[in-house]
Write an enzyme that holds these catalytic residues in place. Structure first.
Site, PDB file in Angstrom:
ATOM      1  N   HIS A  17       0.898  -1.368  -0.078  1.00  0.00           N
ATOM      2  CA  HIS A  17      -0.006   0.094  -0.001  1.00  0.00           C
ATOM      3  C   HIS A  17       0.758   1.341   0.009  1.00  0.00           C
ATOM      4  CE1 HIS A  17      -3.131  -2.879   2.077  1.00  0.00           C
ATOM      5  NE2 HIS A  17      -3.705  -2.563   0.757  1.00  0.00           N
ATOM      6  N   LYS A  41     -16.028  -7.515   4.843  1.00  0.00           N
ATOM      7  CA  LYS A  41     -15.037  -8.221   5.085  1.00  0.00           C
ATOM      8  C   LYS A  41     -14.546  -8.969   6.582  1.00  0.00           C
ATOM      9  CE  LYS A  41     -11.857  -7.134   1.065  1.00  0.00           C
ATOM     10  NZ  LYS A  41     -10.824  -6.736   0.873  1.00  0.00           N
ATOM     11  N   ARG A  90      -2.134  -5.492  -8.770  1.00  0.00           N
ATOM     12  CA  ARG A  90      -1.276  -6.398  -8.576  1.00  0.00           C
ATOM     13  C   ARG A  90      -1.333  -7.238  -9.756  1.00  0.00           C
ATOM     14  NH1 ARG A  90      -3.188  -7.171  -2.513  1.00  0.00           N
ATOM     15  NH2 ARG A  90      -4.908  -7.601  -3.826  1.00  0.00           N
ATOM     16  N   SER A 128      -3.094  -7.843   2.359  1.00  0.00           N
ATOM     17  CA  SER A 128      -3.322  -7.945   3.886  1.00  0.00           C
ATOM     18  C   SER A 128      -3.567  -9.285   4.485  1.00  0.00           C
ATOM     19  CB  SER A 128      -4.398  -6.846   4.189  1.00  0.00           C
ATOM     20  OG  SER A 128      -3.952  -5.557   3.818  1.00  0.00           O
TER      21      SER A 128
HETATM   22  O1  PNS Z   1      -8.830  -2.764   0.327  1.00  0.00           O
HETATM   23  P1  PNS Z   1     -10.458  -2.959  -0.328  1.00  0.00           P
HETATM   24  O2  PNS Z   1     -10.989  -4.151   0.618  1.00  0.00           O
HETATM   25  O3  PNS Z   1     -10.235  -3.822  -1.707  1.00  0.00           O
HETATM   26  O4  PNS Z   1     -11.360  -1.855  -0.574  1.00  0.00           O
HETATM   27  C1  PNS Z   1     -12.503  -1.939  -0.953  1.00  0.00           C
HETATM   28  C2  PNS Z   1     -13.567  -0.469  -0.747  1.00  0.00           C
HETATM   29  C3  PNS Z   1     -13.405  -0.056   0.331  1.00  0.00           C
HETATM   30  C4  PNS Z   1     -12.568   0.419  -1.702  1.00  0.00           C
HETATM   31  C5  PNS Z   1     -14.907  -0.608  -1.446  1.00  0.00           C
HETATM   32  O5  PNS Z   1     -15.388  -1.551  -0.865  1.00  0.00           O
HETATM   33  C6  PNS Z   1     -15.568   0.582  -1.284  1.00  0.00           C
HETATM   34  O6  PNS Z   1     -15.401   1.478  -2.086  1.00  0.00           O
HETATM   35  N1  PNS Z   1     -16.481   1.043  -0.341  1.00  0.00           N
HETATM   36  C7  PNS Z   1     -17.304   2.006   0.164  1.00  0.00           C
HETATM   37  C8  PNS Z   1     -18.554   1.558  -0.300  1.00  0.00           C
HETATM   38  C9  PNS Z   1     -19.042   2.030  -1.877  1.00  0.00           C
HETATM   39  O7  PNS Z   1     -18.769   2.955  -2.523  1.00  0.00           O
HETATM   40  N2  PNS Z   1     -19.400   0.923  -2.680  1.00  0.00           N
HETATM   41  C10 PNS Z   1     -19.369   0.886  -4.077  1.00  0.00           C
HETATM   42  C11 PNS Z   1     -18.276   0.880  -4.849  1.00  0.00           C
HETATM   43  S1  PNS Z   1     -17.863  -0.598  -5.486  1.00  0.00           S
END
Ligand code: PNS
Length: 162
Positions: A17, A41, A90, A128
Site C-alpha cells: 500500500h 470483510k 497487482r 493484507s
Molecule cells: O481494500 P479493499 O477491501 O479492496 O477496498 C474496497 C473499498 C473499500 C474501496 C470498496 O469496498 C468501497 O469503495 N467501499 C465503499 C462503499 C462503496 O462506495 N461501494 C461501491 C463501490 S464498489
C-alpha cells in the site's frame, strides 16, 4: 492542486500500500488515504487501529492525510473535492473486481476517474490477508509491514490464543 483518494480496507496497511502511496504522489499533489469500515470483510483490526497504523506507515510522506469514511466512496470523494480514486493493481486476479468497481463508480459520477498503479514487483504478491496469516503462525513480518503494524498484529494474535 490535484487531489487523489486512495480507498481501501487497510486491514492492515502493508508495504504494498505504501508503495502505491509513493507512486501516486508523483502524479498527485495531495493524497487522502481513506479507510473504509467494510463490515463485509469482517476486518481483524478496528477502524481506529487501521487509521492509526496507516498514519504511522505514511508519516514519512508529506501531503498525505489518513481518515476513515462511511457510505459511498463516490460521495466521499466529491465531498473532499478530490479528482480521482487511486487503486493498486497487482495481478490479473485483481482485475475483474477493480474493473467492476471503477465502472460502477464512474456510472454514479461521470466526472470521476479511477487511476491504477502497479506496485513494485517485490510487493506484487502481497496482500493484507497473507500478512495476517503469517502473523497468525508467527512468521516474519518486517519485510511486508511497518514495524508498528507488525507489533500490533502479533499482539492481536497473542490475545486470540491466550
Ligand atoms: O481494500 P479493499 O477491501 O479492496 O477496498 C474496497 C473499498 C473499500 C474501496 C470498496 O469496498 C468501497 O469503495 N467501499 C465503499 C462503499 C462503496 O462506495 N461501494 C461501491 C463501490 S464498489
Amino acid at each position: 492542486m490535484r487531489i487523489g483518494v486512495y480507498p481501501g480496507t487497510f486491514d492492515p496497511i502493508t508495504r504494498g500500500h505504501t508503495d502505491i502511496v509513493a507512486r501516486s504522489l508523483r502524479l498527485f499533489d495531495r493524497l487522502i488515504v481513506a479507510v473504509a469500515p467494510n463490515p463485509r470483510k469482517e476486518p481483524l483490526l478496528s477502524i481506529a487501529d487501521r487509521v492509526e497504523l496507516a498514519k504511522i506507515a505514511t508519516k514519512e510522506f508529506a501531503n498525505v492525510e489518513v481518515e476513515s469514511f462511511n457510505g459511498l466512496l463516490v460521495e466521499y470523494v466529491r465531498e473532499r473535492g478530490a479528482h480521482a480514486i487511486i487503486r493498486g493493481l497487482r495481478a490479473l486476479s485483481d482485475f475483474e473486481h477493480e474493473f467492476q468497481m471503477a465502472l460502477l463508480n464512474r456510472k454514479i459520477d461521470e466526472q470521476l476517474e479511477t487511476v491504477f498503479f502497479m506496485p513494485s514487483e517485490e510487493y506484487s504478491y502481497l496482500t493484507s490477508s497473507i500478512v495476517k496469516e503469517l502473523a497468525m503462525f508467527g512468521g516474519p513480518l518486517e519485510d511486508f509491514v511497518h514495524p508498528e503494524v507488525a507489533d500490533k498484529l502479533r499482539q492481536c494474535y497473542r490475545q486470540e490464543t491466550s
